[in-house]
Design an enzyme around this catalytic site. Structure first.
Site, short mmCIF file in Angstrom:
data_model
loop_
_atom_site.label_atom_id
_atom_site.label_comp_id
_atom_site.label_asym_id
_atom_site.label_seq_id
_atom_site.Cartn_x
_atom_site.Cartn_y
_atom_site.Cartn_z
N GLU A 74 -9.89 3.30 -5.43
CA GLU A 74 -9.50 3.71 -7.04
C GLU A 74 -8.30 4.71 -7.22
O GLU A 74 -8.74 4.89 -8.64
CB GLU A 74 -10.90 3.25 -7.37
CG GLU A 74 -11.82 2.54 -7.57
CD GLU A 74 -13.44 3.14 -7.95
OE1 GLU A 74 -12.84 3.56 -8.40
OE2 GLU A 74 -14.21 1.60 -8.03
N GLU B 93 -17.49 -2.02 -2.84
CA GLU B 93 -18.88 -0.82 -3.34
C GLU B 93 -19.54 -2.08 -3.80
O GLU B 93 -19.31 -3.13 -4.53
CB GLU B 93 -18.13 0.02 -3.97
CG GLU B 93 -17.48 1.54 -3.45
CD GLU B 93 -16.96 2.49 -4.51
OE1 GLU B 93 -17.51 2.31 -5.21
OE2 GLU B 93 -16.46 3.36 -3.98
#
Length: 801
Positions: free
Chosen positions: A422, A504
């Site tokens: 990210e 995730e």
């Protein structure tokens, strides 16, 4: 004993304790350097003082995390679990025998958090900023023989928090003293691949980096022996070379291994490469490397293949801490965690968001986990809670990336290299982000072309996100997406060649297109299970961890499938059901009034309890859930049949019942067709009267590092667990050991941890006992008001050579 557990036992036995004399024989000495350190917090004047005042220092044993022991305060921030950082100093005195003269002697740190400076006898050896990679310094020019030497380590975590999760502070991994001949194999100097594999033969390619730090040219014979799991030589190769003074060279050899045993998830067979350097009839060095023979392949349409067989990755994201132990995690704690997860049905680990300890990866090899090894969370992101590496990135990214690649490249468990998570660069439109991505990818592919390179993308609308307009995602061989399951099928249609996985995943709720937090009660796992192009999913998080708190006094992330004691939560029944073929059924009661730390909303779960103690609801209708992988379930409350229901008629493999509560027994039977396949029941308990102690290991090594984990359970007079009468329990220990942690799985606390008392949570607690260095027994006594005192004995034995 199977080859897997033989390897684990052997690897743990290598942690030989250090003493006044160096006891290892042979051409290479690798001495554990964890004992006899002194520690000083926040006193730079004393830390660098020429005169040592022992009264101001505290004796510690490594691994060591000073933050976990300090008072909590909201000002410290939720990222660090409200625990402080600071400036720490470590000091160790040791002697080198005269027999070491002429050898090359180095000190190796597996992990120091962070910004460390290391000194030997007052000389500065170097600075290492990144807290998650190992490093090594040459001590040879600065040592005194048959005299005292002083190692001093300064650790600067004064600006804290510096990671988005609890990082701990200090020398939190092992330290080693390495003693080798001037002609030797480099640390992390072997690189083993298996480019050709068939049933009859595998070609094992081994590259060995050989150094000559002596003062003369040397004629050296490089011998590489392949040893099977029993230590028998099954193949060999020999190469002669001439090493110039100061030369470092790589020797390549191809070895034919007949009838190779493959490494896989079910049977993780491991070989050992024994690299020998010989000269003038003498063995100069012996360096061993564990490796496995296996092939991996990623397919855009059909996912991941291990040894030609399709495998869906049933994964968990894991951080490195172990609850009340902080990040100073003994090896046996990691092993217990991984063994529990393996039994649960997990087959893959994503190391979030940094390389783990080398021992952790050895265990993954031995147990049969597939691993994503990740070097960075962020790259050059600025921000108060995750930007500390920004100022070091340009100068240090290659050093730290190499530290992971060179150390970890021989692990058969690792199938992907991840270079970021990210990162803000994923949305960059200037070209800078793509340039960094290509730089990292190219370096990984040059260093190890046998594994794909991935990056993990933040959630959002995949069609409009910048990383699919700026070419960022397309840089990588494989892309992991966070919390984006509802959008991946659509994206796949537009990008048919993309190879992807869910890096995730929410543990319970699902989202919808353009709205990640939709709270849809349909587990995201089904998206992965029903789409072959998605090769796996990694739940966030598999286990609760410290840091990233949603608010004081919670010190961490409480929404995992297991708590920090590795006690399986009722919510974990879902993944146990869908990740395993063995028939199972579980019972849980849904009750939002339960005393459970909720954590962050979309990672949460309806509050569940796996007990049948609800006197406040006597005669009331309550919600009961039976989670199963069976076709149908029958339910009884006491002797009253509540009916039989089909699993397919409900979401999340969970049949929802509404039944009148009555104390006694609730029982579920799972059926496949007409066959009774699984059984589970809960019983109402009386008042607590006893303490039940269960040690995972009653015989441990007397090496000063081994562990026994003792589960503490309050039970009634009939031995039924009591989940609703928590109280403080007192602990006493005698003999050859110490309690290093008491925990109950509840991350909400306001005081530093104790080692003599803990309050139970849902009737349970965990005591972590560590052996001393003398052979003998350990006695642990647990008592509580109104409870019969319980005693358990743990025996310790000498380390077997």
């Amino acid at each position: 004993m199977t080859p897997t557990f033989t390897k684990i036992a052997l690897f743990l036995s290598i942690l030989v304790i250090s003493g006044p004399a160096f006891g290892q024989a042979g051409p290479r000495i690798r001495e554990n350097f964890d004992f006899d350190w002194m520690f000083l917090l926040n006193d730079s004047i004393e830390g660098m003082a020429k005169t040592y005042d022992a009264s101001k220092w505290t004796a510690v044993q490594l691994p060591h995390d000073w933050s976990i022991h300090l008072p909590l305060a909201e000002k410290n921030g939720g990222s660090m679990g409200f625990m402080p950082g600071g400036m720490g100093w470590y000091r160790k005195a040791f002697r080198c025998p005269a027999s070491f003269k002429g050898k090359r002697i180095s000190i190796q740190f597996d992990g120091v958090y962070h910004q460390s400076d290391v000194y030997i006898n007052g000389t500065h050896l170097g600075f290492h900023p990144y807290g998650y990679t190992g490093f090594e310094y040459d001590l040879t020019p600065y040592l005194r023989y048959d005299a005292e030497n002083i190692i001093l380590v300064k650790v600067d975590h004064s600006i804290s928090p510096s990671s988005r999760w609890y990082s701990g502070s200090g020398i939190y991994r092992h330290v080693w003293l390495n003693v080798v001949d001037p002609v030797h194999v480099s640390t992390w100097g072997t690189y083993i691949t298996t480019p050709v594999i068939s049933d009859a033969m595998a070609i094992v390619d081994v590259k060995s980096r050989i150094n000559n730090s002596s003062v003369k040219k040397r004629n050296v014979l490089v011998v590489n022996n392949i040893l099977d799991s029993d230590g028998r030589r099954v193949a060999t190769a020999r190469t002669a070379l001439v090493l110039k003074i100061g030369e470092s060279t790589v020797v390549g050899q191809n070895i034919q291994l007949r009838n190779p045993a493959l490494w896989d998830i079910e049977r993780p067979y491991l070989y050992t490469m024994e690299t020998m350097l010989e000269a003038e009839g003498k063995v100069l060095d012996r360096y061993t490397t564990s490796f496995g023979v296996r092939s991996i392949r990623f397919d855009a349409d059909n996912g991941f293949f291990l040894n030609g067989k399709s495998v869906k990755l049933k994964g968990m994201n894991l951080h490195a801490d172990a609850g009340i132990l902080g990040t100073a995690v003994p090896d046996q704690s990691y092993l217990r965690k991984l063994q529990i997860l393996k039994e649960y049905g997990c087959n893959a680990i994503r190391c979030a968001h940094n390389p783990p300890s080398p021992e952790f990866l050895d265990m993954c090899d031995s147990l049969g986990f597939v691993v994503i090894d990740e070097i960075f969370d962020k790259w050059k992101t600025t921000g108060w809670f995750f930007g500390y590496y920004t100022k070091y990135f340009d100068a240090w990214w290659q050093n730290d990336l190499d530290a992971m690649l060179l150390r970890d490249r021989n692990h058969p468990s690792i199938v992907l290299w991840s270079v970021g998570n990210e990162t803000s660069e994923q949305g960059d439109t200037t070209g800078t982000g793509v340039a960094i991505a290509k730089m990292l990818r190219d370096h990984v592919q040059k260093t190890d072309p046998t594994r794909p390179v991935t990056v993990v993308i933040a959630p959002g609308d995949l069609s409009n996100r910048a990383y699919h307009r700026n070419g960022f995602a397309e840089v990588f061989d494989v892309v992991g997406y966070n919390y984006s399951e509802p959008m991946l099928a659509e994206y796949k249609k537009r990008n048919p060649k993309a190879i992807m996985f869910v890096a995730e995943a929410f543990p319970y709720y699902n989202g919808r297109r353009n709205f990640v937090r939709d709270y849809a009660p349909s587990n995201p796992w089904y998206v992965v299970a029903q789409n072959p192009f998605l090769f796996g999913q990694f739940v966030w998080s598999g286990v609760d961890y410290l840091g990233e708190s949603s608010g004081f006094p919670s010190t961490g992330w409480p929404t995992g499938l297991f708590d920090v004691c590795m006690f399986e939560k009722p919510r974990a029944a879902f993944h146990r059901a869908v990740w395993n073929d063995a028939p199972m059924v579980r019972i849980a009661v849904a009750d939002q009034s339960l005393d459970i730390d909720p954590g962050k909303d979309h990672w949460s779960w309806p509050h569940l309890a796996a007990h049948w103690n609800f006197p406040q609801y006597n005669g009331h209708i309550i919600e009961v859930q039976t989670t199963t992988n069976c076709d149908s379930v029958s339910l009884w409350v006491n002797e009253k049949w509540m009916g039989k229901r089909r699993t397919a008629d409900y979401t999340n493999n969970t049949i929802v019942w509404h039944v009148p509560y009555a104390a006694g027994k609730i029982k579920a039977i799972g059926y496949n067709g007409l066959t009774e396949s699984a059984h589970f029941e809960l019983n109402t308990s009386g008042k607590p009267s006893q303490i039940f102690l269960n040690a995972d290991r009653k015989h441990i090594r007397s090496d000063g590092q081994d562990l026994s984990h003792i589960t503490v359970q309050m039970v009634d007079e009939n031995g039924i667990p009591v989940p609703d009468a928590d109280q403080m329990l007192r602990f006493e220990i005698s003999g050859n050991g110490k309690i290093i942690g008491l925990d109950n799985g509840d991350l909400r606390r306001v005081d530093p941890p104790k080692v003599d008392a803990v309050k139970t949570y849902f009737g349970k607690a965990l005591a972590v006992v560590q052996s001393g260095k003398e052979q003998g027994d350990i006695m642990v006594k647990v008592s509580g008001d109104g409870l019969q005192t319980a005693i358990i004995q743990i025996s310790t034995r000498l380390l077997k050579e």
